[in-house]
Scaffold this motif. Structure first.
Motif, mmCIF file in Angstrom:
data_model
loop_
_atom_site.group_PDB
_atom_site.id
_atom_site.type_symbol
_atom_site.label_atom_id
_atom_site.label_comp_id
_atom_site.label_asym_id
_atom_site.label_seq_id
_atom_site.Cartn_x
_atom_site.Cartn_y
_atom_site.Cartn_z
ATOM 1 N N ARG A 196 -46.865 -8.669 3.649
ATOM 2 C CA ARG A 196 -46.682 -8.459 2.210
ATOM 3 C C ARG A 196 -47.976 -8.751 1.451
ATOM 4 O O ARG A 196 -48.299 -8.070 0.476
ATOM 5 C CB ARG A 196 -45.547 -9.334 1.683
ATOM 6 C CG ARG A 196 -44.186 -8.915 2.204
ATOM 7 C CD ARG A 196 -43.071 -9.550 1.416
ATOM 8 N NE ARG A 196 -42.830 -8.841 0.170
ATOM 9 C CZ ARG A 196 -42.051 -9.303 -0.797
ATOM 10 N NH1 ARG A 196 -41.482 -10.481 -0.665
ATOM 11 N NH2 ARG A 196 -41.866 -8.608 -1.890
ATOM 12 N N ALA A 197 -48.730 -9.755 1.893
ATOM 13 C CA ALA A 197 -50.014 -10.039 1.250
ATOM 14 C C ALA A 197 -50.995 -8.903 1.500
ATOM 15 O O ALA A 197 -51.738 -8.489 0.596
ATOM 16 C CB ALA A 197 -50.580 -11.361 1.772
ATOM 17 N N VAL A 198 -50.997 -8.378 2.720
ATOM 18 C CA VAL A 198 -51.883 -7.259 3.039
ATOM 19 C C VAL A 198 -51.454 -6.011 2.268
ATOM 20 O O VAL A 198 -52.293 -5.209 1.843
ATOM 21 C CB VAL A 198 -51.896 -6.991 4.556
ATOM 22 C CG1 VAL A 198 -52.721 -5.750 4.884
ATOM 23 C CG2 VAL A 198 -52.450 -8.200 5.302
ATOM 24 N N ALA A 199 -50.145 -5.842 2.071
ATOM 25 C CA ALA A 199 -49.654 -4.683 1.315
ATOM 26 C C ALA A 199 -50.234 -4.669 -0.092
ATOM 27 O O ALA A 199 -50.688 -3.632 -0.592
ATOM 28 C CB ALA A 199 -48.127 -4.698 1.265
ATOM 29 N N GLN A 200 -50.227 -5.814 -0.745
ATOM 30 C CA GLN A 200 -50.784 -5.886 -2.091
ATOM 31 C C GLN A 200 -52.279 -5.574 -2.071
ATOM 32 O O GLN A 200 -52.796 -4.849 -2.925
ATOM 33 C CB GLN A 200 -50.547 -7.272 -2.681
ATOM 34 C CG GLN A 200 -50.956 -7.399 -4.143
ATOM 35 C CD GLN A 200 -50.129 -6.495 -5.038
ATOM 36 O OE1 GLN A 200 -48.900 -6.597 -5.063
ATOM 37 N NE2 GLN A 200 -50.784 -5.601 -5.765
#
Length: 479
Positions: free
Chosen positions: A246-250
């Motif tokens: 999820r952090a990489v998605a942002q």
């Protein structure tokens, strides 16, 4: 088809050499089924064995299927090389130790720019059309392989040097890929990594390493952004392991890069072992006879009563039998007590090979044929019970908003009230619905599935397509 973020298919089918789907007839029929809705489908090929057969199958299946070529996006993985010592030696001779790292006995990581470029060109030639996307896979293995084979006291000191070498190899590879994109041989490129995360762990690949290398390789030619023809990144993401991606998605969306989730149906525990899925809440224990076999073993492995001893047994013989029987009873009881601690059948398989089997082999010579048969039945039933226990643990983890299944993930429940695990719903189907919710909300741009059969692929696609997230439930916004 251009493979930028806005053009990435939601559904990708992973194909490897030897996969049941890597068959022209099976794949062509599957493509016809999957493209009936008019939505684009992605095919990810991984010919790590160097034969290129998967690319040949895809090319033939595309022609045989008669589907519109623009509806199928083809991606190729490059960087991991499987093979024996002879193939590894050939790689080292051609590209040198500066670009080839031995990961384990059968796997190498090759990031030589000439190798990456050659794979892209060959894939396009085999397809008979420009390759849409080339994904450099697990470039962190270049560093990890060196760390594993270095002096532990110097590994931390040398890692900075190896990270610098990795950035240089990626920069030079991306430069060659940019040239291929400018010539129309390739649509774009990206990186697929098992270790992609925003942290700075010893085995982590920070996404900024990728964009820094891409920016250094970019030119001001037509169609290039500040990071050249870099289109997307890919990493593991599923209904259990949520926090890292999820952090990489942002990060990716802030840079207009696509994000693909790999192995969305194969969650893993913190040790890296796969968590097993099941066929439904009530059916996955139907063949379990562990309790019965354990009861038989408990009643069998007890010392004989005084009047049951053979008359020719000496005191020493009796002592040996009592010791063997009590040992086996204690040993099987220890296994039973360890049962709740397993999170993956892989752990049991390892324990069976390294701890249990040696003990059993040592003691089998001291027991009769009936006892040996009962031990074998116990271990067989125990293995099935381990799998069932792990399946139930997986269900608990994905159903529990606090992750109290003991795996330490925390907050594992997806934030979409419309996606909940039904009591009788197979985890495989639930994972498919979860994938659909992820791409519908825009948290990820697509998911890459590795199905064992065409029927499984169709079933998973149906589950993904049926996933709906109501706007009033708060599922429409990426968090």
């Amino acid at each position: 088809m251009q493979a930028g973020r806005r053009h990435l298919p939601r559904f990708w089918l992973g194909l490897q050499t030897g996969s049941p789907l890597a068959d022209v007839g099976v794949l062509s029929e599957l493509l016809r089924e999957l493209t009936q809705t008019g939505a684009a489908i992605g095919l990810e090929t991984a010919p790590f064995d160097g034969t290129g057969r998967v690319d040949e199958v895809v090319s033939a299946a595309l022609r045989a299927s008669g589907v519109q070529q623009d509806n199928v996006v083809v991606s190729r993985l490059v960087g991991i090389v499987d093979g024996d010592a002879a193939r590894r030696a050939a790689l080292l001779a051609e590209f040198g130790p500066e670009a080839v790292t031995v990961v384990d006995e059968t796997t190498s990581s090759c990031l030589a720019p000439a190798f990456v470029e050659r794979e892209a060109v060959q894939a396009s030639e085999t397809l008979g059309r420009p390759l849409d996307l080339l994904m450099v896979v697990n470039p962190e293995d270049f560093v990890v392989g060196r760390i594993n084979r270095s002096d532990p006291l110097k590994a931390g000191e040398d890692k900075q040097k190896w990270d610098s070498e990795l950035r240089g190899l990626l920069r030079d590879s991306f430069g060659r890929l940019n040239s291929l994109c400018a010539k129309g041989v390739l649509g774009g490129y990206g990186v697929s990594s098992e270790a992609l995360e925003m942290g700075a762990g010893p085995a982590a690949l920070h996404p900024n390493t990728i964009t820094a290398a891409a920016a250094a390789a970019a030119s001001k030619g037509p169609g290039q952004s500040a990071t050249g023809f870099l289109r997307c990144v890919a990493m593991p993401g599923n209904l259990v392991e949520r926090r890292a991606w999820r952090a990489v998605a942002q990060w990716a969306h802030d840079r207009s890069l696509g994000l693909l989730l790999t192995r969305p149906l194969t969650a893993r525990d913190p040790t890296g072992a796969p968590l097993p899925l099941d066929d439904g809440g009530s059916s996955h224990g139907s063949e379990d006879n562990y309790d019965q076999v354990r009861a038989e073993a408990a009643s069998w492995f007890v010392p004989p009563a005084e009047d049951e001893w053979p008359s020719d047994y000496s005191e020493a013989d009796r002592a040996d039998v009592v010791e063997a029987v009590e040992f086996m009873a204690s040993f099987l009881n220890q296994l039973h007590e360890a049962l709740p601690g397993y999170t993956s059948p892989l752990h049991w398989e390892k324990d069976l090979a390294t701890q249990v089997a040696p003990v059993v082999r040592d003691r089998l010579a001291e027991v009769d044929e009936t006892s040996a048969s009962l031990i074998a039945r116990f271990l067989d039933a125990y293995g099935r019970r381990v799998r069932i226990t792990c399946q139930r643990r997986t269900r608990q983890v994905v159903s529990d908003p606090l992750g109290e299944g003991g795996l330490g993930y925390g907050a594992t429940r997806p934030p979409w009230p419309g996606v909940r695990l039904g009591a009788e719903e197979p985890l495989q189907d639930f994972a498919g619905r979860w994938c659909g919710a992820v791409v519908q909300t825009g948290e990820a741009d697509g998911v890459v599935l590795h199905a064992a059969t065409a029927e499984e692929a169709e079933r998973m696609l149906a589950a993904i397509q049926s996933a709906t997230v109501a706007a009033e439930d708060g599922g429409g916004a990426r968090q």
